[in-house]
Design a protein around this motif. Sequence first.
Motif: not given
Length: 202
Positions: A88-92, A189-201
């Motif tokens: 989703p973040g990639y699309l935005r 930090r690692l969890t935050a990175i994974h979550q942000a990558q998953r959303m495309g942010w």
Amino acid sequence: MTEPATIRVLLADDQHLIREALAMMLEFEEDLTVVAQCGRGDEVVAAVQAHRPDVIVLDIEMPGLDGLSVAEQLPGHAMLILSTFARPGYLRRAIAAGVRGFIPKDSSSAELAAAIRKIHTGGRYLDPELAASAMMAGESPLTDRERDTLTLAASGASVADIAARLHLSEGTVRNCLSNAITKLGAANRLTAIHQAQRMGWI
């Protein structure tokens, strides 16, 4: 009866076999012709200037420069993102950069050709499932600075390295990372990175 004008296409994808297969499929379409191919993101702008394509088809994950960053350097061009990473973040980010089409790589050749024709005439062509996911996901909660620090952290850069590259103090970098972790509701930090990558942010 006048034949339709040929649409000139530039393909940018770092996977050679996929890029060649796409080129072959598009060449079967009477009104489409592939005028250039790039295997790196940092080759695209020069190729666009040299070949003047009507439509630019970009992968996201490429060496040198990612497809979204390439799109930001080519305002006013008809661009289509074709990516495995339909987040989703990639699309935005793509829409913000002026991209008018976004479809996953598992789309059919007919759908890709249709998307190219649609954006060539000034329209948009967005994968409906991805568009729905992007609407449900909402905007990224990260500021530009938080996104930049988290992106560099994801590459393995230390706080000192991030501070040097972004011209920030180490304290500011730590605060940005802490804010990002909090906003994403992550444990670390690692969890935050994974979550942000998953959303495309990032």
